[in-house]
Design an enzyme around this catalytic site. Structure first.
Site, PDB file in Angstrom:
ATOM      1  N   ASP A 140      41.790 -38.837 -50.235  1.00  0.00           N
ATOM      2  CA  ASP A 140      41.241 -38.035 -51.328  1.00  0.00           C
ATOM      3  C   ASP A 140      41.612 -38.717 -52.643  1.00  0.00           C
ATOM      4  O   ASP A 140      42.616 -39.432 -52.707  1.00  0.00           O
ATOM      5  CB  ASP A 140      41.901 -36.647 -51.355  1.00  0.00           C
ATOM      6  CG  ASP A 140      41.255 -35.659 -50.382  1.00  0.00           C
ATOM      7  OD1 ASP A 140      40.486 -36.089 -49.514  1.00  0.00           O
ATOM      8  OD2 ASP A 140      41.533 -34.457 -50.519  1.00  0.00           O
ATOM      9  N   ARG A 182      33.805 -42.810 -50.493  1.00  0.00           N
ATOM     10  CA  ARG A 182      33.205 -41.464 -50.517  1.00  0.00           C
ATOM     11  C   ARG A 182      33.008 -41.130 -51.990  1.00  0.00           C
ATOM     12  O   ARG A 182      33.968 -41.044 -52.745  1.00  0.00           O
ATOM     13  CB  ARG A 182      34.177 -40.489 -49.864  1.00  0.00           C
ATOM     14  CG  ARG A 182      33.670 -39.065 -49.820  1.00  0.00           C
ATOM     15  CD  ARG A 182      34.629 -38.211 -49.008  1.00  0.00           C
ATOM     16  NE  ARG A 182      35.698 -37.681 -49.818  1.00  0.00           N
ATOM     17  CZ  ARG A 182      36.949 -37.458 -49.380  1.00  0.00           C
ATOM     18  NH1 ARG A 182      37.297 -37.765 -48.148  1.00  0.00           N
ATOM     19  NH2 ARG A 182      37.846 -36.932 -50.175  1.00  0.00           N
TER      20      ARG A 182
HETATM   21  P1  FDA Z   1      27.737 -29.582 -58.710  1.00  0.00           P
HETATM   22  O1  FDA Z   1      29.052 -28.982 -59.011  1.00  0.00           O
HETATM   23  O2  FDA Z   1      26.847 -29.979 -59.836  1.00  0.00           O
HETATM   24  O3  FDA Z   1      26.975 -28.599 -57.738  1.00  0.00           O
HETATM   25  C1  FDA Z   1      25.655 -28.817 -57.285  1.00  0.00           C
HETATM   26  C2  FDA Z   1      25.189 -27.575 -56.550  1.00  0.00           C
HETATM   27  O4  FDA Z   1      26.002 -27.385 -55.386  1.00  0.00           O
HETATM   28  C3  FDA Z   1      25.358 -26.292 -57.339  1.00  0.00           C
HETATM   29  O5  FDA Z   1      24.252 -26.050 -58.143  1.00  0.00           O
HETATM   30  C4  FDA Z   1      25.530 -25.276 -56.238  1.00  0.00           C
HETATM   31  O6  FDA Z   1      24.285 -24.963 -55.665  1.00  0.00           O
HETATM   32  C5  FDA Z   1      26.325 -26.031 -55.207  1.00  0.00           C
HETATM   33  N1  FDA Z   1      27.782 -25.842 -55.388  1.00  0.00           N
HETATM   34  C6  FDA Z   1      28.652 -26.740 -55.877  1.00  0.00           C
HETATM   35  N2  FDA Z   1      29.915 -26.241 -55.880  1.00  0.00           N
HETATM   36  C7  FDA Z   1      29.821 -24.999 -55.393  1.00  0.00           C
HETATM   37  C8  FDA Z   1      30.765 -23.991 -55.126  1.00  0.00           C
HETATM   38  N3  FDA Z   1      32.062 -24.137 -55.369  1.00  0.00           N
HETATM   39  N4  FDA Z   1      30.319 -22.819 -54.593  1.00  0.00           N
HETATM   40  C9  FDA Z   1      29.018 -22.645 -54.316  1.00  0.00           C
HETATM   41  N5  FDA Z   1      28.063 -23.574 -54.548  1.00  0.00           N
HETATM   42  C10 FDA Z   1      28.457 -24.737 -55.069  1.00  0.00           C
HETATM   43  N6  FDA Z   1      36.768 -34.186 -55.709  1.00  0.00           N
HETATM   44  C11 FDA Z   1      37.799 -34.972 -56.099  1.00  0.00           C
HETATM   45  O7  FDA Z   1      38.110 -35.026 -57.301  1.00  0.00           O
HETATM   46  N7  FDA Z   1      38.505 -35.696 -55.170  1.00  0.00           N
HETATM   47  C12 FDA Z   1      38.173 -35.691 -53.852  1.00  0.00           C
HETATM   48  O8  FDA Z   1      38.837 -36.356 -53.038  1.00  0.00           O
HETATM   49  C13 FDA Z   1      37.072 -34.893 -53.441  1.00  0.00           C
HETATM   50  N8  FDA Z   1      36.669 -34.860 -52.136  1.00  0.00           N
HETATM   51  C14 FDA Z   1      35.499 -34.225 -51.811  1.00  0.00           C
HETATM   52  C15 FDA Z   1      34.971 -34.360 -50.517  1.00  0.00           C
HETATM   53  C16 FDA Z   1      33.740 -33.797 -50.223  1.00  0.00           C
HETATM   54  C17 FDA Z   1      33.174 -33.953 -48.846  1.00  0.00           C
HETATM   55  C18 FDA Z   1      33.008 -33.088 -51.234  1.00  0.00           C
HETATM   56  C19 FDA Z   1      31.659 -32.519 -50.946  1.00  0.00           C
HETATM   57  C20 FDA Z   1      33.538 -32.945 -52.472  1.00  0.00           C
HETATM   58  C21 FDA Z   1      34.778 -33.488 -52.784  1.00  0.00           C
HETATM   59  N9  FDA Z   1      35.312 -33.347 -54.057  1.00  0.00           N
HETATM   60  C22 FDA Z   1      36.390 -34.139 -54.408  1.00  0.00           C
HETATM   61  C23 FDA Z   1      34.797 -32.317 -54.988  1.00  0.00           C
HETATM   62  C24 FDA Z   1      33.773 -32.868 -55.963  1.00  0.00           C
HETATM   63  O9  FDA Z   1      34.385 -33.724 -56.885  1.00  0.00           O
HETATM   64  C25 FDA Z   1      33.080 -31.732 -56.718  1.00  0.00           C
HETATM   65  O10 FDA Z   1      34.045 -31.015 -57.441  1.00  0.00           O
HETATM   66  C26 FDA Z   1      32.313 -30.755 -55.828  1.00  0.00           C
HETATM   67  O11 FDA Z   1      31.694 -31.411 -54.768  1.00  0.00           O
HETATM   68  C27 FDA Z   1      31.203 -30.037 -56.635  1.00  0.00           C
HETATM   69  O12 FDA Z   1      30.317 -30.978 -57.152  1.00  0.00           O
HETATM   70  P2  FDA Z   1      28.810 -31.257 -56.610  1.00  0.00           P
HETATM   71  O13 FDA Z   1      28.664 -32.723 -56.414  1.00  0.00           O
HETATM   72  O14 FDA Z   1      28.539 -30.448 -55.419  1.00  0.00           O
HETATM   73  O15 FDA Z   1      27.889 -30.898 -57.821  1.00  0.00           O
END
Ligand code: FDA
Length: 283
Positions: free
Chosen positions: A114, A164
């Site tokens: 991570d 990732r």
């Molecule tokens: P964004 O936040 O713009 O969300 C896009 C859409 O996804 C939203 O409009 C909504 O529909 C949905 N969504 C997103 N979050 C939601 C929530 N909490 N509840 C409901 N719906 C939601 N970060 C980091 O700093 N270090 C790491 O090691 C990791 N590891 C990691 C692994 C994996 C497999 C994932 C998917 C994510 C991470 N993250 C992470 C977290 C990442 O940085 C980020 O905070 C979240 O994925 C939310 O960002 P999105 O890319 O989904 O976009």
């Protein structure tokens, strides 16, 4: 016995975490495998200076690797550097990570690192680069909100790094990070293009429909092995849609009593989640 506030919050948090124990995460992993998802399992806990606790986390990951092997889980693990000692001593972290990597190699399992908040970025990437040559089954997370990431990605791609890509979950200072969502999204897109051009075996870790559609487009132009990765309890509809279209989707499933900070991050990402909390309190 947890207090009332904790119990109410746990009712909401439960959708994002498997539970308190190793057995809970193995169960959640089987459930996800049943939905055709690979899994990445993570024992919650971070920023610990306590050497005893660091040793316990390390031993827990060894047990987790054994458990997923013995119980036929299709999945891997992801560890937080600061739970394995990076907050105390980079050498302690490296030596704990090596123990985990040795066990993972015996079990033929991949290990992800991570990426935590920016004070750990440099040391995490340094350890990653040093270990990669001897441990090709190790990948690292990179965050699109950090200004340095494009350069980091370039370097890692020339060393065969496995990446990732995420947007970034930690609040960071304007001097080192993009703050505007649209800028983070366009940086994510740029980094994703680099991955499809020069990378392989990477993970597009987002729930953002636009970016996922862009990745689908890029995957048609570039024959690369990659998967979509999403968190437990978020966008299950999209996970199902992508698997039915033949894409590999992985679900990241955390567990452990330290679920509070993780849940706060998920709350912060979406206002509607706060409503869920209020509803769970008001019944
Ligand atoms: P964004 O936040 O713009 O969300 C896009 C859409 O996804 C939203 O409009 C909504 O529909 C949905 N969504 C997103 N979050 C939601 C929530 N909490 N509840 C409901 N719906 C939601 N970060 C980091 O700093 N270090 C790491 O090691 C990791 N590891 C990691 C692994 C994996 C497999 C994932 C998917 C994510 C991470 N993250 C992470 C977290 C990442 O940085 C980020 O905070 C979240 O994925 C939310 O960002 P999105 O890319 O989904 O976009």
């Amino acid at each position: 016995m947890p207090g009332l506030a904790e119990r109410l919050l746990y009712r909401v948090a439960k959708r994002w975490i498997a539970g308190y124990q190793l057995e809970d995460v193995v169960k959640a992993a089987h459930d996800a495998n049943g939905r055709k998802l690979h899994v990445i399992l993570n024992r919650l806990g971070e920023h610990t200076p306590d050497r005893g606790l660091i040793e316990e986390y390390t031993q827990e990951y060894l047990r987790l690797l054994d458990a997923i092997n013995d119980q036929g889980v299709d999945g891997t693990i992801s560890v937080k550097p600061s739970q394995l000692g990076l907050a105390v001593d980079p050498l302690l972290f490296k030596s704990n990570l090596e123990k985990i990597l040795d066990r993972a190699e015996q079990r033929k399992r991949f290990v992800w690192l991570d990426m935590e908040n920016s004070p750990y970025t440099e040391a995490t990437l340094r350890a990653y680069t040093e270990l990669l040559a001897d441990h090709p089954g190790l990948g690292v997370c990179l965050q699109a909100n950090l200004k340095r990431t494009q350069k980091d990605l370039q370097n890692l791609l020339t060393n065969g790094g496995k990446i990732r890509l995420v947007k970034g979950a930690y609040p960071e200072d304007l001097s080192i990070a993009y703050k505007k969502r649209s800028i983070i999204d366009s940086n994510y897109k740029r980094l994703m293009e680099m991955l499809f051009k020069a990378g392989d075996n990477f993970a597009i870790a987002t729930h953002d429909t636009k970016l996922i559609e862009e990745a689908q487009r890029l995957s048609k132009e570039n024959n690369k092995s990659f998967d979509f990765a999403m968190l437990k309890g978020i966008r299950d509809d999209l996970k199902e849609k992508l698997t039915s279209q033949g894409y590999q989707v992985t679900e990241y499933i955390p567990y452990g009593p330290e679920w509070y900070n993780y849940s706060k991050r998920r709350m912060r990402e979406r206002k509607r989640n706060i409503l869920l909390l209020v509803r769970s309190i008001t019944g």
